[in-house]
Structure formats: C-alpha cells, structure tokens
Design a protein around this motif. Sequence first.
Motif, mmCIF file in Angstrom:
data_model
loop_
_atom_site.group_PDB
_atom_site.id
_atom_site.type_symbol
_atom_site.label_atom_id
_atom_site.label_comp_id
_atom_site.label_asym_id
_atom_site.label_seq_id
_atom_site.Cartn_x
_atom_site.Cartn_y
_atom_site.Cartn_z
ATOM 1 N N GLN A 79 0.831 -1.207 0.000
ATOM 2 C CA GLN A 79 0.000 0.000 0.000
ATOM 3 C C GLN A 79 0.858 1.246 0.000
ATOM 4 O O GLN A 79 0.577 2.217 -0.737
ATOM 5 N N ARG A 80 1.920 1.247 0.803
ATOM 6 C CA ARG A 80 2.807 2.405 0.857
ATOM 7 C C ARG A 80 3.530 2.591 -0.487
ATOM 8 O O ARG A 80 3.717 3.728 -0.988
ATOM 9 N N GLY A 81 3.969 1.490 -1.099
ATOM 10 C CA GLY A 81 4.653 1.620 -2.398
ATOM 11 C C GLY A 81 3.731 2.176 -3.471
ATOM 12 O O GLY A 81 4.152 2.986 -4.312
ATOM 13 N N TYR A 82 2.489 1.724 -3.495
ATOM 14 C CA TYR A 82 1.536 2.207 -4.481
ATOM 15 C C TYR A 82 1.228 3.682 -4.242
ATOM 16 O O TYR A 82 1.115 4.474 -5.193
ATOM 17 N N PHE A 83 1.150 4.108 -2.943
ATOM 18 C CA PHE A 83 0.880 5.510 -2.615
ATOM 19 C C PHE A 83 2.045 6.379 -3.038
ATOM 20 O O PHE A 83 1.849 7.497 -3.541
ATOM 21 N N ILE A 84 3.224 5.912 -2.846
ATOM 22 C CA ILE A 84 4.385 6.749 -3.133
ATOM 23 C C ILE A 84 4.667 6.795 -4.629
ATOM 24 O O ILE A 84 4.945 7.864 -5.191
ATOM 25 N N THR A 85 4.623 5.640 -5.313
ATOM 26 C CA THR A 85 5.058 5.564 -6.709
ATOM 27 C C THR A 85 3.895 5.611 -7.690
ATOM 28 O O THR A 85 4.132 5.811 -8.889
ATOM 29 N N LEU A 86 2.714 5.368 -7.225
ATOM 30 C CA LEU A 86 1.539 5.264 -8.090
ATOM 31 C C LEU A 86 1.722 4.177 -9.143
ATOM 32 O O LEU A 86 1.071 4.196 -10.198
ATOM 33 N N ASP A 87 2.580 3.234 -8.831
ATOM 34 C CA ASP A 87 2.845 2.125 -9.763
ATOM 35 C C ASP A 87 1.825 1.009 -9.480
ATOM 36 O O ASP A 87 1.774 0.442 -8.372
ATOM 37 N N PRO A 88 0.983 0.657 -10.458
ATOM 38 C CA PRO A 88 -0.064 -0.361 -10.208
ATOM 39 C C PRO A 88 0.484 -1.770 -9.950
ATOM 40 O O PRO A 88 -0.251 -2.663 -9.541
ATOM 41 N N ARG A 89 1.783 -1.936 -10.181
ATOM 42 C CA ARG A 89 2.339 -3.267 -9.908
ATOM 43 C C ARG A 89 2.291 -3.623 -8.432
ATOM 44 O O ARG A 89 2.395 -4.769 -8.051
ATOM 45 N N TYR A 90 2.157 -2.599 -7.566
ATOM 46 C CA TYR A 90 2.066 -2.882 -6.129
ATOM 47 C C TYR A 90 0.693 -3.457 -5.726
ATOM 48 O O TYR A 90 0.537 -3.972 -4.602
ATOM 49 N N ILE A 91 -0.282 -3.325 -6.635
ATOM 50 C CA ILE A 91 -1.627 -3.808 -6.291
ATOM 51 C C ILE A 91 -1.646 -5.341 -6.172
ATOM 52 O O ILE A 91 -2.284 -5.902 -5.281
ATOM 53 N N GLU A 92 -0.925 -6.012 -7.071
ATOM 54 C CA GLU A 92 -0.934 -7.489 -7.047
ATOM 55 C C GLU A 92 -0.340 -8.047 -5.755
ATOM 56 O O GLU A 92 -0.953 -8.914 -5.115
ATOM 57 N N PRO A 93 0.848 -7.578 -5.286
ATOM 58 C CA PRO A 93 1.353 -8.068 -3.997
ATOM 59 C C PRO A 93 0.394 -7.762 -2.851
ATOM 60 O O PRO A 93 0.278 -8.552 -1.903
ATOM 61 N N ASP A 139 -7.478 -0.481 2.322
ATOM 62 C CA ASP A 139 -8.388 -0.450 1.187
ATOM 63 C C ASP A 139 -8.849 0.998 0.889
ATOM 64 O O ASP A 139 -8.969 1.423 -0.285
ATOM 65 N N GLU A 140 -9.075 1.743 1.968
ATOM 66 C CA GLU A 140 -9.552 3.127 1.795
ATOM 67 C C GLU A 140 -8.491 4.000 1.146
ATOM 68 O O GLU A 140 -8.778 4.783 0.212
ATOM 69 N N THR A 141 -7.289 3.912 1.577
ATOM 70 C CA THR A 141 -6.206 4.741 1.021
ATOM 71 C C THR A 141 -5.906 4.349 -0.410
ATOM 72 O O THR A 141 -5.633 5.211 -1.258
ATOM 73 N N VAL A 145 -6.141 6.738 -3.752
ATOM 74 C CA VAL A 145 -5.073 6.891 -4.738
ATOM 75 C C VAL A 145 -5.602 6.573 -6.119
ATOM 76 O O VAL A 145 -5.244 7.253 -7.106
ATOM 77 N N ASP A 146 -6.428 5.538 -6.238
ATOM 78 C CA ASP A 146 -7.008 5.221 -7.550
ATOM 79 C C ASP A 146 -7.834 6.378 -8.095
ATOM 80 O O ASP A 146 -7.885 6.591 -9.310
ATOM 81 N N ALA A 153 -5.547 10.742 0.722
ATOM 82 C CA ALA A 153 -4.918 9.465 1.111
ATOM 83 C C ALA A 153 -3.800 9.714 2.101
ATOM 84 O O ALA A 153 -3.645 8.989 3.099
ATOM 85 N N ARG A 154 -3.026 10.812 1.857
ATOM 86 C CA ARG A 154 -1.928 11.125 2.762
ATOM 87 C C ARG A 154 -2.460 11.506 4.124
ATOM 88 O O ARG A 154 -1.923 11.091 5.166
ATOM 89 N N ARG A 155 -3.568 12.296 4.120
ATOM 90 C CA ARG A 155 -4.159 12.722 5.371
ATOM 91 C C ARG A 155 -4.667 11.482 6.145
ATOM 92 O O ARG A 155 -4.528 11.381 7.364
ATOM 93 N N ARG A 156 -5.275 10.509 5.408
ATOM 94 C CA ARG A 156 -5.806 9.300 6.058
ATOM 95 C C ARG A 156 -4.697 8.463 6.684
ATOM 96 O O ARG A 156 -4.841 7.941 7.795
ATOM 97 N N ILE A 157 -3.561 8.395 5.981
ATOM 98 C CA ILE A 157 -2.441 7.640 6.520
ATOM 99 C C ILE A 157 -1.895 8.315 7.761
ATOM 100 O O ILE A 157 -1.576 7.662 8.763
ATOM 101 N N LEU A 158 -1.806 9.646 7.719
ATOM 102 C CA LEU A 158 -1.224 10.359 8.842
ATOM 103 C C LEU A 158 -2.132 10.374 10.057
ATOM 104 O O LEU A 158 -1.677 10.651 11.177
#
Length: 452
Positions: A79-93, A139-141, A145-146, A153-158
């Motif tokens: 979740q953190r990788g997808y938030f930071i990079t916006l790379d959808p490859r993090y969704i599968e892991p 799931d919410e964050t 991001v999607d 999303a950043r506010r929710r994480i913090l």
Amino acid sequence: MTPSPDPIPRPAPFRVFIRRWFNWLVLGAMAGAILGSIALLLSTGAAERAERAQVQRADDVLLFLDQIERSALSAESAQRGYFITLDPRYIEPYQQSRTQVSDALANLDRALGDDASKAQRRHYDSVMAALDDKFSELDETIGMVDQGRILDARRRILEGAGYNAMQRLTAAINRLSDIENQLQAEQSVRARAAEGRILPVLGLLLLLLIGAIVLGAILVARAAQAETEAAQARELEIARDRASLLAQELNHRVKNLFAMVLAIVQMSAREASEVAEYKERIVSRIHALLTAHEVTQGTGTAADRLSRKGGASVRALVEGTVEPHVSNSKRLLIDGEDQIIDRMQVTPLGLVLHELTTNAVKYGCWRDAGLLTVRWRSNGDLLRLEWEEEADTTGATVAEDDTPRSGSQGGFGSTLMIGAGRQLGGEVERTFGPRGVTVSIAFPPRPKGSAG
C-alpha cells in the motif's frame, strides 16, 4: 479280627482357608504388578502423546500467527509503495498478502480448535478486529489513490488509524503466542513429571514382581509338598491294601497248612501200629512240608541254589527230598533241565516226592540196593515227571494190592496222590512192576489258577 487301617489324614479347615488366602494373595500381587506396569506405560505414553500434540499445536498456531503478521506487513508495504510511486504493480502483492492473511486466519481458527480457552478466543477476536481495521484503512487509502485523491490518502495515513490497528494486531499476536508457549511449557513439565515417576514406580513394581515371584515359588513348593503328601497317602493306602491282602493270603495258607498237618496226623494214625512208627511218619511228612516251604521261600541249602523269583525249582525240590537218602547202594539218577513251577504247586509235589521216597526206602528199590531215576521233560504246555525204581534183587512182580506201602488202595499215599493231582492241575499215574514202581506225574508248570 484285623483292625481297620487308620484313616488318611486330611488337612484341617483352617489350613485350607490359610492356603486359599495365600493363593489369592499371590495372584493379587502378580495381578497388581501386571496392572501397575500397564497403567504406568499407558500414563507415560499418554503424557508423551499429549506433549507431542501440544508441541504440534503450538507450532501450528505460532506459524499461522507469523504468517498473519508477515502478510499484514507485506500488505502495508504494498500500500505504501503504491501511494508513493503510483505504480499499479504494487496492487498485485497487496491482493496476494490480503489472501494469505485470510487463509492464515482460517488455519489459525482450526488450529485453536473447539477446546480453545476463553483467553485464546478473546485474543483471536482481537487479531481479527485489528486485521479488519488495518485492511479497512489500506483499502480506503488505495481507493483514494485510484481516484487521484493523493492528499486525502496522505491525510488518512497520517491520522494513524492503520498504525494503531497494526499495533493492536502485533499485541494480540504476541499475547496469543505467549499463551501457546505457556501451554507448551506446562505440558512439557507434566511429561517430565510422568517420566520422572517411571523409575520409582518401576522400582516399586519390580519389588512387587519379586515378591510375587517369591510368593509364587512358595506356592509352587507348597503345591508340590501337597502333591507329595497326597502321593504318600496314596502309597500308604496301597501298602495297607497290599498288607491286608498278604495277611489274608497268609491266613489262607496257614489254614491250609493246619489242614494238611491234621490230615497227615489222621492218616498216619491209621497206618501205624506202634507209637514209634506213628511218630516217625508224622515227623518225616511234616519235614517234607518244611522242605517244600523252604523251596518256595528261597531258604535252605537246595533252595538257596535253585530258588527262583516268582516260582520254585523242580530240581531243588527233588534234590532236597531225595538226596538225603542216597548212599553207595542206594543210587540216584536225576535227569532234566531246571524247570520253574508255581510256588503253589511246590507243596503238593513235595509231599508226593516225599511219600514216594519213603516208600522206596521202606519197600522199594532202596530197601536193600537199587537205582532210583527221576527225570522230567517239558511236553508242550505240560511238565512230565517220571519216577522209576529198579531194585538190584530179582523176584516176582509186586502187585499194588500185595504191597504194604502207604500208597496202597485207600491209604494215605493214594489219598495224597489224588489230592496232589487235583492241586497240581494234572494227573498222577502209578504202575507196579517186577523191580519197583513207576510213577508218572503230568501237570502245567504255571497253571492259570493255583489251588489253595
């Protein structure tokens, strides 16, 4: 009157009770030792099986808790990788970690089982609640991001809801792990305690077995002693029966002997005209009875040489009766292999031989000089004994009615011959010739039934 034999001693009721109690004690000791050994083995095996089961359960629970914690961390990292990079490859892991958490949670529920304690169930519920809160935040964050709402999303994480949920999950996992480790330690202590009881209990059981063996040996010895006493009692009873039978046989023989002596006295009185002659005949005939008795009992000179077990020797009887009268002029020829006859046949045959010898000395071939031939042969089932007298002097034929012998018609000799033939189970024939008498005696040497 013969006294009745003493009754065979029987064990007293108290001794029987003690012996039975002792037998039950031995059996109880042996049964206790066996059952104790079985119980010890079962309890030790049960403790070891319980320890292995607890170890396996603790390993499974700890493994599933570790999978849950690792999967939760992997999902958070994705979740953190997808938030930071916006790379959808993090969704599968992230999805894989979520699936792994669900599977590990189901496995943890099965590992705890229905017999889980209230504390275990409470901590399990805490794990589920923390996971629900954590994955709700993730799931919410990811959804923000999607939608491109990066700041939301950043506010929710913090806000720290996900962090708090992860902390609760770790604490619940640690508490559940501690419970499993404590249960495993307690079961190990019980298993070690069961193992520690093995040696003293085995020692006690060994002593019990040794005692049972000793008691069993005593029991076997007493049983053997009882069997020996019973055997001795049976032998005593058999010996008493044998003694009673021998006493009856002796009584029967004594009666027969008295009857024979009485007959000798009566018949000798008829034949004798003087007291001296009467005395001589009685003495000589009773002496013939003595000779026959010595042969049957294996005593006397001839009997010592020729008596046989279970019977008597014909040669011994002939020699014992006839040889005392042999001299240079009174010759004797004995011809025949030694033959054994029944002891019951000795007395009648001995009396016949004595009577024939007496007649030969007084009236026959040995009155002056002559030859007496006694021969016997086995002829089938019969023994044939021949008595032949040959006087050295010649003269007219001596007829039976003209002879003064005791064996004349109606005299003791005739009565004796008839009775002897009956007792021997055979026949006695006499023939008078010019030089002496010839007597033929034929009888079975061992009749099936001996006359009394």
